[in-house]
Design an enzyme around this catalytic site. Structure first.
Site, short mmCIF file in Angstrom:
data_model
loop_
_atom_site.label_atom_id
_atom_site.label_comp_id
_atom_site.label_asym_id
_atom_site.label_seq_id
_atom_site.Cartn_x
_atom_site.Cartn_y
_atom_site.Cartn_z
N ASP A 163 11.51 -110.10 33.84
CA ASP A 163 10.56 -111.00 33.18
C ASP A 163 11.27 -111.92 32.19
OD1 ASP A 163 9.38 -108.28 33.90
OD2 ASP A 163 7.57 -109.47 33.72
N ASP A 190 9.73 -111.76 38.13
CA ASP A 190 9.26 -112.78 37.18
C ASP A 190 10.47 -113.53 36.60
OD1 ASP A 190 6.66 -112.22 37.70
OD2 ASP A 190 6.17 -111.39 35.74
N TYR A 193 8.89 -118.39 35.14
CA TYR A 193 7.58 -118.67 34.53
C TYR A 193 7.21 -120.16 34.63
CZ TYR A 193 7.26 -113.89 32.96
OH TYR A 193 7.17 -112.52 32.95
N ASN A 227 4.87 -111.38 39.97
CA ASN A 227 3.65 -112.19 40.13
C ASN A 227 3.85 -113.64 39.74
OD1 ASN A 227 3.82 -110.70 37.58
ND2 ASN A 227 2.03 -111.89 36.97
N HIS A 312 8.35 -104.68 40.87
CA HIS A 312 7.92 -105.43 39.69
C HIS A 312 6.90 -104.65 38.84
CE1 HIS A 312 7.41 -108.73 37.03
NE2 HIS A 312 6.12 -108.82 37.29
N HIS A 322 -1.34 -104.47 31.75
CA HIS A 322 -1.14 -104.10 33.16
C HIS A 322 -1.32 -102.61 33.43
CE1 HIS A 322 0.16 -108.18 33.56
NE2 HIS A 322 1.20 -108.00 32.79
N HIS A 349 7.28 -106.45 34.55
CA HIS A 349 5.87 -106.81 34.45
C HIS A 349 5.29 -106.59 33.06
CE1 HIS A 349 2.26 -108.20 36.26
NE2 HIS A 349 1.65 -107.04 36.41
N VAL A 350 5.44 -105.42 32.49
CA VAL A 350 4.95 -105.15 31.13
C VAL A 350 6.05 -105.59 30.17
CG1 VAL A 350 4.16 -103.40 29.52
CG2 VAL A 350 3.63 -103.19 31.96
N HIS A 351 5.69 -106.46 29.21
CA HIS A 351 6.72 -107.07 28.37
C HIS A 351 7.06 -106.17 27.18
CE1 HIS A 351 5.16 -111.09 30.13
NE2 HIS A 351 5.82 -110.37 30.99
#
Ligand SMILES: [Fe+2]
Length: 484
Positions: A163, A190, A193, A227, A312, A322, A349-351
């Site tokens: 990400d 990711d 962006y 995503n 991801h 998420h 995915h989870v920041h």
């Protein structure tokens, strides 16, 4: 010492031990050093190389199953130019030539440059290669190092980044990773962006390609799609998914008999790395399901003891962001991961950062009554590293109660490194970006899942036959208290 005081002492030691082993830690430290806004396009982080049509956005990835090939990719803005790569093992002497191809695409009102992909194969292991792309005065030179031959004791250092995006936090993560000595990046999805911009502006795909070049031109980045890489915009007439991602980032999927660039496997040094797509069909009888079933059967832990899965969306995540999104894939694949004793599953995915204990929830079904994940020595450790630093900011809200399966969690930006030492041991660090410094924060020793439960391994261990085994264990078990 009387019996009572001895029992009391034993009780206290046991309580300390159980607390240490079973209770997780939620770090109160949260760190976002810079605002979550993207670096301006005119910043030097995105500098366009000088000269007409000079190659830019140079990046490489593994080009085959075992590490004797690379795919070299770059973009030329004004015209196709050449897709040739000149390369060789001696600096400035490029005695070999490989011929690639170029492609381009449009996305609504954006038109990409010419995207070149060139497979360079038949390489020697453990060799530094120099390569040149482009022509005349604007030709550019880079280098990369091939991995050691596939061998159970081949040491290797992977970085894990997810990400990433293109903020100053992203740049900090990238620069910290580059100081670690990591040899290959496992990227868990990711990327740019760009889809946060109006019309999913492709200009931000280009700037991201230039941002990562200082690492990705010199060592492979192993790609996983997220995503923000889907770019599905039917309102703009853009209905083919992953269009910019798949045009720009090649993967060696054919070498692992995959039918899609979005899921594939590579072997590198002592690791077998499986890449999955959270956003492609994965339920029973889908192409990804068939492929993974076949690939897991092919894994040979005698040759590649370290079995690592990238995806991801995390299967275990106690952040409000998420939450439960990975549950469908967990229901389909978790029992395989346990059966094949996967060492680690990395996701993004989870920041934020989170690491699990070895747990599984495979006994759950809608009638079993087994609702909770339980400790399981055959299960992978699940690690979420979606904390690369993108413009969406940190996921700071973890569930109030830390679940039993969660060992460590913290909402700060950073990256991980995994140092495979031999067939039995690996060192793992999560490194927080802390006030612009690289701070190793969560570190553990991984005991290999195959060799740890193998009778032959135990007898080998007794005789100390692995390279550096005895001294390594002594040294690192002193330094790193957590062994999983
Ligand atoms: Fe994501």
């Amino acid at each position: 010492m009387g019996l009572c005081s001895s029992l009391l002492l034993l009780y206290m030691v046991l309580v300390c031990f159980v607390n240490d082993v079973l209770s997780g830690r939620t770090s109160s430290f949260t760190r976002s050093e810079w605002p979550s806004t993207d670096i301006p396009l005119d910043n030097e982080a995105f500098v366009v190389p000088d000269g007409y049509n000079a190659p830019q956005q140079v990046h490489i990835t593994q080009g085959d199953y075992d590490g004797k090939a690379v795919i070299i990719s770059w973009v030329t803005e004004s015209e196709p130019g050449t897709s040739e790569v000149w390369y060789g093992a001696v600096e400035h002497e490029f005695e070999h030539k490989a011929e690639g191809k170029n492609t381009n695409y449009t996305f609504y009102n954006y038109k990409s440059g010419y995207i070149h992909h060139c497979l360079v194969d038949g390489l020697e292991y453990n060799t530094k290669y120099y390569y040149r792309i482009g022509t005349g005065a604007t030709a550019r030179e880079f280098w990369f190092q091939t991995p050691p031959e596939i061998d159970p004791d081949a040491p290797y250092i992977f970085g894990i980044i997810g990400d990433l995006g293109q903020t100053f936090n992203s740049l900090s993560t990238l620069e910290h990773y580059m100081q670690t000595g990591g040899q290959t990046v496992l990227f868990v999805g990711d990327l740019s962006y760009a889809d946060r911009y109006e019309y999913n502006d492709g200009v931000r795909w280009d700037s991201w390609g230039r941002l990562i070049e200082k690492s990705a031109a010199y060592q492979p980045w192993i790609w996983t799609a997220g995503n923000h890489d889907i770019d599905f915009r039917p309102d703009l007439g853009e209905v083919s998914t992953f269009k910019p991602y798949m045009h720009r980032f090649a993967t060696p999927y054919v070498a692992s008999q995959s039918s899609s660039p979005l899921w594939y496997a590579v072997r590198r040094a002592s690791a077998h790395i499986i890449v999955l797509s959270s956003y492609s069909p994965f339920v029973k009888y889908t192409p990804q399901w068939f492929w993974l079933r076949g690939e897991l059967k092919q894994v040979n832990r005698e040759k590649t003891p370290w079995l690592i899965v990238l995806m991801h969306v995390p299967m275990y995540n106690s952040n409000e962001a998420h939450y439960m999104e990975g549950e469908a894939m967990r229901a389909v694949f978790e029992s395989w991961f346990v059966h094949y004793k996967v060492d680690i599953v990395f996701a993004g995915h989870v920041h934020a950062y989170e690491r699990s204990y070895r747990v599984s929830n495979i006994n759950y079904n809608i009638t079993s009554g087994n609702r909770y994940p339980v400790p399981d020595k055959s299960a992978p450790v699940y690690i979420t590293v979606g904390d690369g630093g993108n413009q969406e900011g940190l996921a700071e809200r973890f569930s109030k109660l830390q679940p039993d399966y969660s060992a460590y969690r913290e909402a700060s930006y950073g990256h991980s490194t995994l140092e495979l030492k031999n067939r039995t041991h690996a060192l793992y660090h999560w490194n927080r970006n802390d006030d612009g410094k690289h701070v190793p924060t969560d570190h553990i020793i991984f005991h290999n899942q195959y060799w740890a439960s193998n009778r032959r391994r135990r007898s080998l261990k007794k005789h100390r036959k692995f390279p550096g085994h005895a001294s390594l264990i002594a040294k690192y078990e002193e330094l790193f208290p957590v062994l999983v």
